[in-house]
Motif scaffolding. Structure first.
Motif, PDB file in Angstrom:
ATOM      1  N   THR A   1       0.832  -1.212   0.000  1.00  0.00           N
ATOM      2  CA  THR A   1       0.000   0.000   0.000  1.00  0.00           C
ATOM      3  C   THR A   1       0.861   1.253   0.000  1.00  0.00           C
ATOM      4  OG1 THR A   1      -1.749  -1.173   1.194  1.00  0.00           O
ATOM      5  CG2 THR A   1      -1.826   1.236   1.199  1.00  0.00           C
ATOM      6  N   PHE A   2       1.872   1.282   0.861  1.00  0.00           N
ATOM      7  CA  PHE A   2       2.741   2.462   0.932  1.00  0.00           C
ATOM      8  C   PHE A   2       3.558   2.629  -0.354  1.00  0.00           C
ATOM      9  CE2 PHE A   2       2.715   1.785   5.778  1.00  0.00           C
ATOM     10  CZ  PHE A   2       1.539   2.518   5.866  1.00  0.00           C
ATOM     11  N   LEU A   3       3.932   1.507  -0.954  1.00  0.00           N
ATOM     12  CA  LEU A   3       4.675   1.583  -2.225  1.00  0.00           C
ATOM     13  C   LEU A   3       3.809   2.203  -3.325  1.00  0.00           C
ATOM     14  CD1 LEU A   3       7.118   0.927  -4.012  1.00  0.00           C
ATOM     15  CD2 LEU A   3       6.137  -1.360  -4.365  1.00  0.00           C
ATOM     16  N   LEU A   4       2.568   1.731  -3.415  1.00  0.00           N
ATOM     17  CA  LEU A   4       1.671   2.286  -4.426  1.00  0.00           C
ATOM     18  C   LEU A   4       1.354   3.754  -4.143  1.00  0.00           C
ATOM     19  CD1 LEU A   4      -0.799  -0.704  -4.975  1.00  0.00           C
ATOM     20  CD2 LEU A   4       1.111   0.014  -6.418  1.00  0.00           C
ATOM     21  N   GLY A   5       1.233   4.099  -2.862  1.00  0.00           N
ATOM     22  CA  GLY A   5       1.019   5.495  -2.501  1.00  0.00           C
ATOM     23  C   GLY A   5       2.197   6.372  -2.896  1.00  0.00           C
ATOM     24  N   SER A   6       3.408   5.850  -2.713  1.00  0.00           N
ATOM     25  CA  SER A   6       4.599   6.599  -3.121  1.00  0.00           C
ATOM     26  C   SER A   6       4.643   6.797  -4.631  1.00  0.00           C
ATOM     27  CB  SER A   6       5.857   5.870  -2.649  1.00  0.00           C
ATOM     28  OG  SER A   6       5.849   5.702  -1.251  1.00  0.00           O
ATOM     29  N   VAL A   7       4.252   5.757  -5.365  1.00  0.00           N
ATOM     30  CA  VAL A   7       4.209   5.879  -6.837  1.00  0.00           C
ATOM     31  C   VAL A   7       3.223   6.976  -7.248  1.00  0.00           C
ATOM     32  CG1 VAL A   7       3.516   4.694  -8.951  1.00  0.00           C
ATOM     33  CG2 VAL A   7       4.931   3.508  -7.267  1.00  0.00           C
ATOM     34  N   PHE A   8       2.093   7.049  -6.547  1.00  0.00           N
ATOM     35  CA  PHE A   8       1.089   8.071  -6.864  1.00  0.00           C
ATOM     36  C   PHE A   8       1.648   9.476  -6.628  1.00  0.00           C
ATOM     37  CE2 PHE A   8      -2.577  10.755  -6.065  1.00  0.00           C
ATOM     38  CZ  PHE A   8      -3.452  10.384  -7.062  1.00  0.00           C
ATOM     39  N   VAL A   9       2.339   9.648  -5.499  1.00  0.00           N
ATOM     40  CA  VAL A   9       2.898  10.967  -5.176  1.00  0.00           C
ATOM     41  C   VAL A   9       3.974  11.357  -6.182  1.00  0.00           C
ATOM     42  CG1 VAL A   9       4.194  12.267  -3.452  1.00  0.00           C
ATOM     43  CG2 VAL A   9       2.340  10.759  -2.736  1.00  0.00           C
ATOM     44  N   VAL A  10       4.854  10.416  -6.543  1.00  0.00           N
ATOM     45  CA  VAL A  10       5.907  10.713  -7.517  1.00  0.00           C
ATOM     46  C   VAL A  10       5.300  11.031  -8.886  1.00  0.00           C
ATOM     47  CG1 VAL A  10       7.884   9.736  -8.741  1.00  0.00           C
ATOM     48  CG2 VAL A  10       7.642   9.382  -6.288  1.00  0.00           C
ATOM     49  N   THR A  11       4.203  10.342  -9.216  1.00  0.00           N
ATOM     50  CA  THR A  11       3.556  10.595 -10.507  1.00  0.00           C
ATOM     51  C   THR A  11       2.987  12.003 -10.584  1.00  0.00           C
ATOM     52  OG1 THR A  11       2.989   8.248 -10.651  1.00  0.00           O
ATOM     53  CG2 THR A  11       1.811   9.732 -12.117  1.00  0.00           C
ATOM     54  N   ILE A  12       2.546  12.552  -9.459  1.00  0.00           N
ATOM     55  CA  ILE A  12       2.060  13.935  -9.441  1.00  0.00           C
ATOM     56  C   ILE A  12       3.152  14.873  -9.934  1.00  0.00           C
ATOM     57  CG2 ILE A  12       1.279  15.820  -7.961  1.00  0.00           C
ATOM     58  CD1 ILE A  12      -0.066  13.790  -6.173  1.00  0.00           C
ATOM     59  N   LEU A  13       4.369  14.690  -9.419  1.00  0.00           N
ATOM     60  CA  LEU A  13       5.489  15.547  -9.811  1.00  0.00           C
ATOM     61  C   LEU A  13       5.820  15.386 -11.284  1.00  0.00           C
ATOM     62  CD1 LEU A  13       7.842  17.465  -9.175  1.00  0.00           C
ATOM     63  CD2 LEU A  13       9.177  15.460  -8.497  1.00  0.00           C
ATOM     64  N   HIS A  14       5.911  14.149 -11.773  1.00  0.00           N
ATOM     65  CA  HIS A  14       6.310  13.925 -13.166  1.00  0.00           C
ATOM     66  C   HIS A  14       5.226  14.393 -14.149  1.00  0.00           C
ATOM     67  CE1 HIS A  14      10.147  11.745 -12.837  1.00  0.00           C
ATOM     68  NE2 HIS A  14       9.677  11.275 -11.682  1.00  0.00           N
ATOM     69  N   THR A  15       3.972  14.224 -13.780  1.00  0.00           N
ATOM     70  CA  THR A  15       2.897  14.698 -14.661  1.00  0.00           C
ATOM     71  C   THR A  15       2.923  16.215 -14.755  1.00  0.00           C
ATOM     72  OG1 THR A  15       1.544  12.796 -14.016  1.00  0.00           O
ATOM     73  CG2 THR A  15       0.426  14.623 -15.099  1.00  0.00           C
ATOM     74  N   TRP A  16       3.134  16.871 -13.625  1.00  0.00           N
ATOM     75  CA  TRP A  16       3.199  18.344 -13.637  1.00  0.00           C
ATOM     76  C   TRP A  16       4.424  18.830 -14.410  1.00  0.00           C
ATOM     77  CZ3 TRP A  16       6.933  21.618 -11.549  1.00  0.00           C
ATOM     78  CH2 TRP A  16       6.585  22.975 -11.524  1.00  0.00           C
ATOM     79  N   ARG A  17       5.561  18.168 -14.224  1.00  0.00           N
ATOM     80  CA  ARG A  17       6.796  18.574 -14.912  1.00  0.00           C
ATOM     81  C   ARG A  17       6.698  18.403 -16.420  1.00  0.00           C
ATOM     82  NH1 ARG A  17      11.908  18.937 -13.058  1.00  0.00           N
ATOM     83  NH2 ARG A  17      12.600  17.528 -14.715  1.00  0.00           N
ATOM     84  N   ASN A  18       5.792  17.555 -16.883  1.00  0.00           N
ATOM     85  CA  ASN A  18       5.675  17.333 -18.329  1.00  0.00           C
ATOM     86  C   ASN A  18       4.985  18.494 -19.041  1.00  0.00           C
ATOM     87  OD1 ASN A  18       6.304  15.412 -20.449  1.00  0.00           O
ATOM     88  ND2 ASN A  18       4.101  15.197 -20.727  1.00  0.00           N
TER      89      ASN A  18
END
Length: 319
Positions: free
Chosen positions: A63-80
């Protein structure tokens, strides 16, 4: 119900003011989960409840791993989208009924932007990759519904890269505009609209007085009756029979001399402006109390078509 769109437009006007060039930054980019992202969050919540219920360490870790992936994806989606520069690229004038094609340039100052989509929801979004330190030009298509200036308004730019669980988007107004001419409508001109001067010139607009010059490539507004179907069947493309008017005859196109409703008269004059320009025949256009010409050439053609497109409209003053 109309109050909310007005408030949204006013808020966007203050946050993202219109301009021929816009650089996307943190104030101009919005982000939220997609439908897949919402399902992703629901699945994580269920996994967290299961982990709490069974006190399972592996469930906690996943659960925490998937949550971390979600948070990191926020940054990469915004940076794109962050730092991407959009510039208006202009548009060619079209006839009513055709699709206007408006060009937008995307410029990347440093890094690669992948799977960036832009366009208007009613006409669909185009997806493009922008190389680092380079530029790309996108041609966006929109249907034309009336003559005059086509101003599509704010353009949607979005990115769902890299996982598609989040969408970052912005609404930018590049002040894009395309001029829409009336739809050329083939019709005979009345006898009062003829050559300038004598009665013999006034009959120049009728049939049988032009000299056949050969074949030329088909252009929008050309009469279908002059299509050379034999050449088309031989694979030579769309060719039309070209005629040149007799020397000394300069037709005068007068809007007030035509009958019918306004749009039909403008369409008829549009056809004859295109037709006479293709023949390299000097002519005059009388519209809105002003006379344009007599003259010929591409500049005269564009001036006459612009006058027909903007006749009776306030858009000409704001163009």
């Amino acid at each position: 119900m109309r109050l909310l769109p007005r408030l949204r437009d006013r808020w966007l006007l203050q946050r993202i003011p219109p301009g021929p060039s816009v650089r996307l930054d943190q104030r101009r980019i919005f982000i939220m989960p997609t439908a897949i992202g919402l399902a992703y969050l629901v699945a994580m919540l269920l996994m967290l409840l299961a982990a709490i219920n069974y006190q399972n360490s592996l469930a906690y870790a996943l659960t925490f791993l998937l949550g971390s992936v979600f948070v990191v994806t926020i940054l990469h989606t915004w940076r794109n989208l962050a730092g991407l520069v959009l510039q208006a690229g202009g548009a060619e004038a079209v006839f009513l009924g055709e699709h206007a094609r408006l060009r937008v340039r995307l410029e990347s100052p440093t890094r690669t932007y992948q799977a960036v989509a832009l366009g208007w929801p009613k006409s669909g979004l185009q997806v493009i990759d922008v190389p680092p330190g380079g530029t790309c030009e996108v041609e966006l298509s929109l249907p034309t519904e009336r003559r005059g200036w086509l101003r599509p308004g704010r353009l949607r730019v979005e990115s769902r890269f890299p996982l598609g669980i989040l969408v970052a988007w912005s609404w930018v107004d590049l002040q894009l505009a395309a001029l829409v001419y009336p739809n050329p409508q083939e019709a005979e001109l009345p006898p009062t609209i003829g050559a300038l001067g004598d009665e013999e010139g006034a009959r120049a607009s009728g049939r049988g007085v032009d000299d056949y010059q050969g074949l030329r490539q088909w252009q929008p507004g050309d009469s279908r009756r002059r299509l050379h179907w034999k050449a088309y069947s031989r694979g030579q493309g769309l060719l039309v029979k070209d005629f040149a008017a007799l020397a000394g005859q300069e037709p005068m196109l007068d809007l007030d001399a035509l009958g019918g409703d306004l749009e039909s008269r403008l369409s008829v004059l549009c056809h004859w402006v295109v037709e006479l320009s293709a023949r390299l025949q000097p002519f005059s256009l009388i519209i809105d109390g002003q006379q344009i010409g007599p003259d010929q050439g591409a500049e005269h053609r564009a001036q006459c078509l612009r006058a027909l497109a903007l006749f009776g409209s306030q858009q000409e003053r704001t163009a």
